[in-house]
Structures are given as C-alpha cells and as structure tokens.
Design a protein around this motif. Structure first.
Motif, short mmCIF file in Angstrom:
data_model
loop_
_atom_site.label_atom_id
_atom_site.label_comp_id
_atom_site.label_asym_id
_atom_site.label_seq_id
_atom_site.Cartn_x
_atom_site.Cartn_y
_atom_site.Cartn_z
N SER A 29 62.00 33.50 -91.57
CA SER A 29 63.78 32.01 -91.43
C SER A 29 63.69 31.41 -91.89
CB SER A 29 63.85 33.61 -89.84
OG SER A 29 65.18 32.38 -89.26
N LEU A 30 62.16 30.42 -91.72
CA LEU A 30 62.29 29.58 -92.00
C LEU A 30 62.98 29.24 -93.58
CD1 LEU A 30 60.64 27.71 -89.74
CD2 LEU A 30 62.76 27.22 -89.59
N LEU A 31 61.22 29.69 -93.99
CA LEU A 31 62.13 29.68 -95.67
C LEU A 31 63.09 30.71 -96.40
CD1 LEU A 31 58.25 31.61 -96.81
CD2 LEU A 31 59.56 28.67 -96.64
N VAL A 32 64.13 31.40 -95.29
CA VAL A 32 65.96 31.68 -95.74
C VAL A 32 66.42 31.17 -95.79
CG1 VAL A 32 67.42 34.17 -95.97
CG2 VAL A 32 64.72 34.42 -95.53
N GLN A 33 66.85 30.63 -94.90
CA GLN A 33 67.19 29.13 -95.13
C GLN A 33 67.05 28.05 -95.58
OE1 GLN A 33 66.26 27.55 -90.47
NE2 GLN A 33 67.78 28.29 -89.92
N ILE A 452 69.30 22.12 -85.27
CA ILE A 452 68.66 22.69 -85.05
C ILE A 452 68.13 24.39 -85.64
CG2 ILE A 452 67.32 24.54 -83.04
CD1 ILE A 452 69.35 22.42 -81.50
N ASP A 453 66.76 24.30 -86.46
CA ASP A 453 66.55 24.76 -87.71
C ASP A 453 66.44 26.60 -86.48
OD1 ASP A 453 65.45 24.73 -90.08
OD2 ASP A 453 65.24 22.92 -88.30
N ALA A 454 65.82 27.09 -85.67
CA ALA A 454 65.77 28.06 -85.05
C ALA A 454 65.54 27.98 -83.55
CB ALA A 454 63.92 28.99 -85.28
N GLU A 455 65.40 28.98 -82.78
CA GLU A 455 65.17 29.34 -81.49
C GLU A 455 64.21 30.21 -81.47
OE1 GLU A 455 66.74 30.75 -77.13
OE2 GLU A 455 68.29 30.21 -78.36
N ILE A 456 62.67 29.31 -80.82
CA ILE A 456 61.44 30.55 -80.28
C ILE A 456 61.91 30.27 -78.89
CG2 ILE A 456 61.24 29.83 -82.93
CD1 ILE A 456 59.34 27.88 -82.18
N GLU A 457 60.06 31.19 -78.88
CA GLU A 457 59.52 30.99 -78.44
C GLU A 457 57.66 29.96 -78.35
OE1 GLU A 457 60.89 32.67 -74.83
OE2 GLU A 457 62.46 32.91 -76.79
N LEU A 458 57.77 29.69 -76.98
CA LEU A 458 56.44 28.37 -76.60
C LEU A 458 55.78 29.21 -77.24
CD1 LEU A 458 56.28 26.71 -73.71
CD2 LEU A 458 57.26 25.66 -75.65
N SER A 481 61.95 18.31 -90.87
CA SER A 481 61.44 18.82 -90.75
C SER A 481 61.65 19.93 -89.89
CB SER A 481 60.64 17.80 -90.63
OG SER A 481 59.08 17.98 -88.91
N PRO A 482 60.95 21.02 -89.60
CA PRO A 482 61.99 21.58 -88.72
C PRO A 482 61.87 21.08 -87.36
CG PRO A 482 60.61 22.48 -90.50
CD PRO A 482 59.86 21.69 -90.21
N SER A 483 62.98 21.79 -87.13
CA SER A 483 63.35 21.13 -85.76
C SER A 483 63.57 22.79 -84.29
CB SER A 483 65.27 20.82 -85.35
OG SER A 483 64.49 19.68 -85.56
#
Length: 564
Positions: A29-33, A452-458, A481-483
C-alpha cells in the motif's frame, strides 16, 4: 495539528503488488501511494541505478555547454567556476572545479561575498575574471536571472555557461549555454534537480561525450547528495538515485573534508537527515559567518591534516552561527509577541543589526513556531535584505512576485526565497505582502498538518516490516518517512515526562486487549502525558524507529501526536 489520512490506494493494485513482491499488504500500500505499481518499478525504487539516469543531452543547451568547455580546454583558456555561498552553491563549485582539475589545470574558483556582493552573479566576480584573463565562467546554482550581468561579461569577452535550477524570469540570459530544467523551452524529463544536480548532469554529458563510464563520477556523488538534502528538493526520480549513491559514498569512502567534519561529531552511519543536520549546517556556516570559499577549500582538500584544520575552523563558524541564531530568534519572537494581537496572516520582522548570515535560519524557526509565511529583514548596506520561508502548501515565491513593485531583487523557490528592497519601501511592502497572503492562502494551511500514510495495527510492526521500511530511504519531499495511525491504544503504566525541561513523553503502548507492547517516545509532547493516565484509550500518529541501548537494538514508536 491537523491529521490528514492519505486516501487508500486501489485494493486490487495493492493485492497484486503484494503478491508479486511477496510483501505484506501495508508495505504494498505504501509503495502504490508513491506511484510504484509493478515489480519492475519496485525494483528500481529499492535498487536505484545510475543506469536509470536520463540522457543529459535531453537538457536544452547541453551540447553547446560541453562544446564550449572542450574549446576552452583545446585553447588552454582560463576557466572560473562560480557558485553561490550556500550548501548547494559551494558543493556545486567543489564538484565542478575538482572534476575539471582532474584533467585540466587552468581552473579557478569564485564564491561571492554574502555581505559585499550579495546573492548570485556579481559585477565584481566578472571584473575579477576579466582582470585575470579568464574567458569562461561556469556559474552554478545561480545566474538564471543575470540578464544584465551576462551582457556585461560579454562586453568584456567573458563567456558564461549557466547551471541553475531556480525559476527563470520572462527573459533568459544571453549566455553560451543556459542549463535549467525549469526553462519553459527545456524538455528535460526531470524538473526537480538542485543546482549541484544540474552541474552533475553537465559532468555526465562530458564523460558520455568522451566515451568514459559514468562510474568515474561516483566519488563526486557525496557532494550531490549533500546538496539534495540541504536544498530540500524532492527525493524522487533522479534525485533519489543520486542521493542513494551519494549517501553510500559518504558512509563507505567519504572525501577527506567530510571525514574531518564527521570526526568532530563522532557519527558513523549517516542518513540523509544526518547530512541535513550535521554536514550541511557546517558547510553553510562558512558562507554565513565568514566566506563560502572556506567551505569549498574543505570540500576539495586531500591532505588529512589540512582538512582537520579547515574543519575545526568551520566548527568555530558553526558555533558562532548557533549563538547568533539563538540571540536573534529571541529578539524576533519578542517583536512578534507585541504584534500578536493584530491577527496577521504573515510574520514580518526587522532589526537593522541582525546578522545577515543567519536570518534564513531565524525565518525557519519563526515559521515552525507561528506557522505563517515569514520574512526576516536586516540592513544590508543602503538596502534591506530578507529571507523568506513558507508553510507547507503556500508558494511564497508567487506571493513575492505579486509584491514586486516594492522589491528591487528577489529569487528562490516555493518555500524559501530571498529579496532586497529600499528601506523606504519596507512598510508598503509589508502591507502588500499581508494583503496578498491573506487574500490567497487557504486558512487551513495556517495549522500544521501531519500527513498519515496508513492506519495499521501495532502487531503489523514486525522486524521484517521495519527491515523493508528502511529500504524506502533516503527520505525527503516526495518520499517522506512513512507516518502511521493506530487507534485504541493505552499505556501499560510507564508513561512519564522526561528531559531536562520534562518536555518529552516516554511510554509503552498496547492496542486493545493484545499482549503485544512497544516503547514510544514523543519529543516535545510532554504536555500530552496526562492523556495516558488511568489507562485512557488514545490514538497516535508515529514513525517507527530503532532504539539502541547498551548494545541491544529494539523497535520503538516516535510519536508525532496523540489524542483521545
């Protein structure tokens, strides 16, 4: 702070890329962004190659520039390499002069004096060339607006090659060659090079024309990477390739001058952020406090002992710069406190004895504090000189363009610029600048934004996840740097304020009912400590860092903000 969660990219594209690369969905997902949608694009992103640099001859006037240098060498003419006194300019001069001197001896260097000559090409520099039988000037990181000065040089039989990356005006100087990817008539495919990057393209064209491999330019890429970081240009496309390889040079085979700087600060592996905050300020300090040639001399020095002497001298300049910067910032903040009740959309301050060499740094600090397009003025001879800084999303260069009836000279970029004006124009300019900004700025831009790049789980934060994230570097505009955002967090009972002023937050966080917990540090978030009391549920925005303590390396969250 405004929290802005980027839109989720197309799920089918993400799923296919995750499958093709064998990575988890959050990574894909980060790459496609970032516009990376195929295996081949990902390969180029993770393994930047010099082979993917564009043909330098796609840049307008490149053929003319290479031919003029070849003619100078053939005729044994004297060449002067001229550059601005900031990091981009001094690294450019070091790059060009040291490369030319590797096969041709008749090369001089020239950096204008910040106080005596000001920014860019100067009549004094041209006179120096004419008086010393120099018939070709290669100007780097400046010159795109030097119409009259290039004409003056021509009248003295001095030719110009201009390598610039600033926005041109309505007219292009009548030089032998004007290399600037931002020229409207230049079809070069990558527009975001810094001045040193444009200089590098000229060297690339030279080695290509001479049939040499591009690898012979690798040792010079440490200079290009430093300029890319310091000038805050996007780290995308060619800049990413050049920064990636330049950082590798800095970390494996640094030039003697860099080694001497790094010995002063005891830092081993450098990221682009370290280059920006450790190397760049020291190079800049020479031009700010004394003269930019001190920086060039350090950058081209081969003798270790001499380099150490130069580096210790520059360390003193940097210390003086820090002291001046702190003192002026305090004075500027006190001026703003008096003006605060006026509810202005801009911050404009002036004191005639402020050090011209540090007003840019002060402008950056004021922008961070009050988050307004900012100008810091000082007296410079008979004129006033200012450094401008902007907030994210607002083009301060365009705003100055709209005020040009009150300005004698200006230049720069979207977020940073410089100008001079007559003292009698100061109040009118200040009024006009406020009027232009207040009438055109989106009011949301006056509140700092966290993207914010993405919502993730810990539990997504695994060693493998972080290992791949590290390969997203080097970071900078266009590839930050991704947030991440995670909700339903609580402290495990360790939250406390730390630091000499108790202004930092340290805690250990869990999500939901999971047993997985991770340490977190929030710099300047000490005032948020109470949000974590009594196992209260919060959401947090953060980056993922490595923390080394007593030889043990563990992952931790670097908190950017937390809220209920």
């Amino acid at each position: 702070m405004r929290w802005t969660l980027k839109p989720k990219p197309d799920s089918l594209t993400v799923a296919k890329l995750a499958s093709d690369l064998g990575v988890e969905t959050p990574i894909a997902s980060l790459l496609v962004q970032r516009g990376i949608e195929t295996f081949e694009e990902a390969k180029k992103f993770f393994r930047p190659s010099l082979d993917d640099l564009h043909d330098p001859f796609l840049m307008k006037d490149m053929e003319a520039a290479v031919n003029r240098i070849a003619l100078a060498v053939e005729r044994e003419e004297n060449i002067m390499v001229y550059g601005d006194y900031d990091v981009d300019g001094t690294t450019s001069v070091a790059l060009m002069s040291s490369f030319l001197k590797s096969f041709y001896p008749n090369v001089a260097t020239y950096i204008p004096d910040r106080y005596d000559e000001g920014y860019g090409v100067s009549y004094k520099g041209i006179d120096f060339a004419a008086d010393n039988d120099i018939s070709l000037i290669i100007a780097l990181d400046c010159g795109i607006k030097a119409i009259e000065k290039v004409a003056y040089a021509s009248s003295k039989n001095v030719d110009f090659i201009i390598c610039d990356h600033h926005r041109p005006g309505a007219e292009i100087p009548n030089a032998v060659a004007v290399l600037d990817p931002k020229r409207e008539d230049c079809e070069y495919p990558y527009k975001e090079l810094c001045g040193c990057g444009v200089g590098f393209k000229l060297l690339q064209a030279w080695v290509q024309k001479n049939g040499d491999p591009i690898d012979i330019l690798l040792p010079y890429l440490d200079l290009v990477a430093t300029a890319i970081g310091a000038d805050i240009v996007p780290i995308t496309g060619e800049n990413r390739i050049l920064a990636y390889h330049g950082l590798h040079v800095i970390n494996t085979a640094p030039r003697t001058g860099f080694k001497a700087i790094l010995e002063q600060v005891k830092k081993e592996i450098l990221t682009i952020t370290d280059v920006v905050f450790i190397i760049a300020p020291r190079i800049n300090a020479a031009g700010r406090m004394k003269h930019g040639l001190h920086a060039v001399n350090l950058l081209v020095e081969d003798n270790e002992e001499t380099a150490k002497l130069f580096a210790s001298e520059i360390e003193i300049f940097n210390s003086d710069r820090r002291n001046a910067d702190k003192a002026i910032t305090v004075e500027a903040l006190s001026q703003i406190e008096i003006l605060k009740e006026q509810e202005r959309f801009t911050t404009v301050v002036y004191q005639e004895d402020w050090h011209k060499g540090v007003i840019g740094i002060v402008a950056s600090r004021l922008t961070e504090t009050y988050y307004r397009p900012t100008l810091v003025f000082t007296k410079s001879g008979e004129k006033l000189a200012a450094s401008a800084r902007s907030v994210k999303g607002f083009d301060v260069y365009d705003a100055l363009e709209a005020c040009k009836e009150h300005i004698e000279q200006f230049g720069g970029h979207k977020y940073a610029a410089g100008l001079t004006l007559a003292e009698t124009q100061y109040e009118d300019f200040k009024r006009k600048f406020e009027e232009v900004v207040s009438g055109s700025i989106d009011k949301n831009l006056l509140t700092p934004e966290i993207l914010i790049d993405a919502e993730i789980e810990l539990e997504d934060i695994t060693p493998k996840f972080h290992r791949i994230l590290k390969q997203f570097a080097p970071h900078g505009p266009g590839n930050m740097s991704p947030s991440f955002l995670t909700q339903n967090l609580k402290d495990t009972g360790y939250a406390k304020c730390v630091g000499a002023e108790a202004d930092h937050l340290k805690c250990r966080l869990q999500q939901g009912n999971s047993d997985f917990a991770i340490n977190a540090i929030g710099f300047n978030l000490g005032q948020k400590c109470e949000l974590l009391a009594n196992s209260q549920r919060v959401k947090a925005v953060y980056a993922i860092d490595e923390n080394e303590w007593q030889g043990n390396v563990s992952l931790q969250l670097r908190l950017k903000d937390i809220s209920l």
